[in-house]
Enzyme design. Structure first.
Site, PDB file in Angstrom:
ATOM      1  N   LYS A  76       0.839  -1.193   0.000  1.00 19.22           N
ATOM      2  CA  LYS A  76       0.000   0.000   0.000  1.00 19.22           C
ATOM      3  C   LYS A  76       0.881   1.253   0.000  1.00 19.22           C
ATOM      4  O   LYS A  76       0.695   2.144  -0.800  1.00 19.22           O
ATOM      5  CB  LYS A  76      -0.915  -0.035   1.234  1.00 19.22           C
ATOM      6  N   GLU A  79      10.543  -4.648   4.571  1.00 21.44           N
ATOM      7  CA  GLU A  79      10.633  -6.035   4.095  1.00 21.44           C
ATOM      8  C   GLU A  79      10.345  -6.109   2.595  1.00 21.44           C
ATOM      9  O   GLU A  79      11.088  -6.725   1.824  1.00 21.44           O
ATOM     10  CB  GLU A  79       9.623  -6.930   4.825  1.00 21.44           C
ATOM     11  N   GLY A 125      -4.794  -2.136   5.041  1.00 23.67           N
ATOM     12  CA  GLY A 125      -3.987  -3.257   4.558  1.00 23.67           C
ATOM     13  C   GLY A 125      -4.642  -4.605   4.821  1.00 23.67           C
ATOM     14  O   GLY A 125      -4.717  -5.469   3.946  1.00 23.67           O
ATOM     15  N   ARG A 126      -5.156  -4.786   6.028  1.00 21.07           N
ATOM     16  CA  ARG A 126      -5.722  -6.099   6.395  1.00 21.07           C
ATOM     17  C   ARG A 126      -7.131  -6.286   5.847  1.00 21.07           C
ATOM     18  O   ARG A 126      -7.755  -7.315   6.088  1.00 21.07           O
ATOM     19  CB  ARG A 126      -5.668  -6.265   7.916  1.00 21.07           C
ATOM     20  N   GLU A 186      -4.640  -7.016  14.694  1.00 23.28           N
ATOM     21  CA  GLU A 186      -4.165  -5.675  14.330  1.00 23.28           C
ATOM     22  C   GLU A 186      -5.338  -4.688  14.420  1.00 23.28           C
ATOM     23  O   GLU A 186      -5.145  -3.508  14.674  1.00 23.28           O
ATOM     24  CB  GLU A 186      -3.547  -5.683  12.923  1.00 23.28           C
ATOM     25  N   HIS A 224      -5.100 -33.792  17.104  1.00 29.23           N
ATOM     26  CA  HIS A 224      -3.996 -34.628  17.583  1.00 29.23           C
ATOM     27  C   HIS A 224      -2.885 -33.775  18.173  1.00 29.23           C
ATOM     28  O   HIS A 224      -1.740 -34.222  18.291  1.00 29.23           O
ATOM     29  CB  HIS A 224      -3.480 -35.492  16.427  1.00 29.23           C
ATOM     30  N   LYS A 249       9.510  -0.820  14.353  1.00 27.87           N
ATOM     31  CA  LYS A 249      10.091  -0.480  13.049  1.00 27.87           C
ATOM     32  C   LYS A 249      11.151   0.600  13.212  1.00 27.87           C
ATOM     33  O   LYS A 249      12.233   0.531  12.616  1.00 27.87           O
ATOM     34  CB  LYS A 249       9.003   0.067  12.108  1.00 27.87           C
TER      35      LYS A 249
HETATM   36  O1  F6P Z   1       3.239  -2.956   9.717  1.00 29.54           O
HETATM   37  C1  F6P Z   1       1.895  -3.218   9.606  1.00 29.54           C
HETATM   38  C2  F6P Z   1       1.393  -2.918   8.229  1.00 29.54           C
HETATM   39  O2  F6P Z   1       1.273  -1.551   8.052  1.00 29.54           O
HETATM   40  C3  F6P Z   1       0.063  -3.617   7.967  1.00 29.54           C
HETATM   41  O3  F6P Z   1      -1.009  -2.937   8.464  1.00 29.54           O
HETATM   42  C4  F6P Z   1       0.090  -3.758   6.495  1.00 29.54           C
HETATM   43  O4  F6P Z   1      -0.826  -4.717   6.044  1.00 29.54           O
HETATM   44  C5  F6P Z   1       1.529  -4.161   6.280  1.00 29.54           C
HETATM   45  O5  F6P Z   1       2.258  -3.417   7.229  1.00 29.54           O
HETATM   46  C6  F6P Z   1       2.063  -3.916   4.900  1.00 29.54           C
HETATM   47  O6  F6P Z   1       2.021  -2.571   4.539  1.00 29.54           O
HETATM   48  P1  F6P Z   1       2.218  -2.144   3.044  1.00 29.54           P
HETATM   49  O7  F6P Z   1       1.137  -2.739   2.222  1.00 29.54           O
HETATM   50  O8  F6P Z   1       2.158  -0.636   3.042  1.00 29.54           O
HETATM   51  O9  F6P Z   1       3.577  -2.629   2.584  1.00 29.54           O
END
Ligand code: F6P
Length: 556
Positions: free
Chosen positions: A209, A215, A271-272, A357, A388, A508
């Site tokens: 987003k 990452e 995002g979620r 979240e 199990h 972060k």
């Molecule tokens: O760190 C949490 C978060 O902001 C989530 O809410 C989101 O889904 C994820 O990181 C990824 O964010 P982005 O789509 O901006 O890379």
């Protein structure tokens, strides 16, 4: 003062529920014995999902008090505000409109005076066009080969939604394409994802987003290097092997991805809550545009049910209220989600982000600290595997763990008696949890006295049973929307912002400070606490040892 501004624990229904809980001594065995129709009565159905909530520790009075709590908390007004496009995500000053992502063409949902539905469908059409090109082989890579592999790079909502939907709907997917999902900053994730792929046949979808997430941007950079290595540094290859899904066109262009290959969405999609936006592109490539639209239709059916059905028979509201009943009145901190469907193996991981979240908050919309518990811990595994493993604790442990069982009538792979056995197991688990096995029953089986207590199941352990005919794109959409709105219901009643996520920020920021401290050649002057300082020093020392051994040629 508006109803939902009254502190949660001061609401009339809260007090009545607290008193009701104090008097609660009833066992599910007695509730069922007293009402032979309970198992038929306490059910509700919508958007292809049937919910049996009769095996919960509730009476009709509990339910009516919970509904009263929802009303006193202004749930109806909050639902309407969301669907009207009001900026109910107040700490980020944003509308919350994932429901617009699945609104049918021709619907109208306004944000800041603009109908956003046409934009949504324009992006869906763009995605469908791209998906058709890739799936038909008419989209060619830089060397003229068609795409055979799709690698989604994203994290959190930009990973968990697409990977969950891909896994859930794999049955409907094009098996000539290979899909991989890279999320972790751990290089192993990328290395393993591409180790058997030919870059000339590989398409990367960078899903983010913000297009700033550490990452994702690190993995995207590594993917770019990997691709360019194959094409001897020819930068023109990037346009044919990279697509982006983002709200940040400038950052996409800066990364070097042609914005013609960019699929947009909007700041009013969290995002979620984004798996049905362009973030679902990998899933659409896998299952095709028609199935993707089927999934959106399932979401929309549940949205309409949530928006219009009376609370007493509203599936997400009922499930949200039951979660509150256990969380706030029984002190139960967790809920297990147990899908009896192998294709839903990633659903619990997806729901962890959606639920925790969203509702892992300790401050109300007014900034006051809550004096009550909020978001429960959601977790789970597919059945029958969990049986199990951890079910022992759910059956006989000292903690109460409400369970959501999810099952389908028709198997996608009708193999012999497998599916009847699967269904029998899910029904048996709910029955065993609710009714248990008494000491008398155990003794009557001739079990010696010393062993008998170990074989007693006290029962009275609550569960929901969610049944659908078959796992289809439509039912997956309904199921995800059910949990989205269940989370909404809880958040509205707790008066928290279910749509921000400030709690992810501090870690972060600290990581950004520690990265150079780990990497610098010169010994850094550390100003953390003594534990963090010591750990950084130890990592540096042992890392240096590995590096010097490596340069001496002794590392594999
Ligand atoms: O760190 C949490 C978060 O902001 C989530 O809410 C989101 O889904 C994820 O990181 C990824 O964010 P982005 O789509 O901006 O890379």
């Amino acid at each position: 003062m508006e109803a939902n501004q009254k502190p949660f624990t001061q609401r009339r229904a809260w007090k009545a529920l607290a008193a009701h809980r104090q008097d609660w001594k009833t066992h599910l065995r007695d509730l069922f014995a007293a009402d032979p129709k309970r198992g038929e009565r306490m059910t509700a159905e919508a958007a292809g999902l049937f919910l049996d909530y009769s095996k919960n520790c509730i009476t009709d009075e509990t339910l009516s008090l919970l509904v009263q709590l929802a009303e006193e908390s202004g749930l109806r007004a909050r639902i309407d505000a969301m669907f009207r496009g009001e900026k109910i995500n107040s700490t980020e000053n944003r509308a919350v409109l994932h429901v617009a992502l699945r609104a049918p063409r021709g619907a109208s949902i306004m944000v800041d005076g603009e109908n956003v539905v046409p934009q949504v469908h324009a992006v869906l059409d763009q995605m469908a066009d791209f998906a058709r090109q890739v799936r038909s082989g008419s989209w060619k890579g830089h060397s003229g080969k068609p795409i055979k592999n799709v690698v989604n790079i994203g994290i959190g909502g930009s990973d968990l939604g697409p990977v969950m939907a891909y896994e859930a709907l794999k049955y409907y997917s094009d098996r000539s394409l290979t899909f991989r999902f890279v999320s972790n900053i751990d290089g192993t994730d990328f290395a393993e994802a591409v180790q058997d792929l030919d870059a000339a046949e590989t398409l990367f979808i960078v899903s983010s987003k913000t297009f700033t997430t550490l990452e994702t941007m690190t993995n995207a950079g590594t993917a770019r290097d990997w691709l360019l290595q194959r094409f001897k540094g020819d930068e023109k290859a990037v346009a044919k092997h990279f697509a982006a899904v983002s709200t940040n066109a400038a950052a996409v262009a800066e990364f070097g991805i042609d914005t013609a290959n960019m699929f947009g969405f909007w700041d009013w999609v969290g995002g979620r809550y984004s798996m049905d936006s362009a973030i679902g592109l990998a899933a659409m490539l896998a299952i095709g545009p028609d199935h993707f639209r089927g999934m959106l239709n399932g979401f929309h059916q549940m949205d309409e049910h949530f928006r219009t059905a009376p609370f007493e028979c509203n599936l997400p509201v009922l499930m949200g209220l039951l979660a509150i009943w256990y969380n706030n009145f029984f002190g139960v901190p967790t809920i297990a989600v147990l899908p009896y469907e192998q294709y839903l193996k990633r659903l619990p991981a997806y729901l962890q982000q959606l639920t925790m979240e969203s509702n892992g908050k300790r401050v109300t919309l007014d900034g006051a600290e809550t004096d009550y518990q909020t978001g429960p811990i959601y977790w789970g595994e597919p059945g029958t595997n969990g049986q199990h493993s951890f079910y022992q604790l759910i059956h006989q442990g000292t903690r109460l763990i409400p369970c959501d069982f999810i099952a389908f009538i028709d198997p996608l792979h009708p193999l012999g008696r497998h599916h009847d056995m699967l269904l029998a197991n899910v029904l048996a688990q709910a029955e065993a949890l609710a009714f248990g096995k008494t000491l008398e029953q155990v003794r009557s089986e001739g079990v010696p006295d010393w062993l008998a207590p170990h074989k007693v199941f006290e029962g009275n352990r609550p569960s929901n049973m969610i049944l659908a005919q078959r796992l289809t794109p439509e039912t997956l959409g309904s199921l995800v929307a059910l949990y989205e709105h269940c989370v909404f219901t809880q958040g509205a009643i707790w008066n928290i912002d279910s749509f921000d996520q400030w709690g992810v920020e501090l870690g972060k920021v600290l990581a950004q400070r520690i990265i150079p401290e780990l990497e610098s050649e010169a010994t850094p002057s550390l100003r953390h606490d003594s534990s963090t300082n010591h750990l950084i020093q130890r990592c540096r020392r042992l890392k240096a040892k590995t590096e010097s051994a490596g340069s001496a040629g002794s590392v594999r």
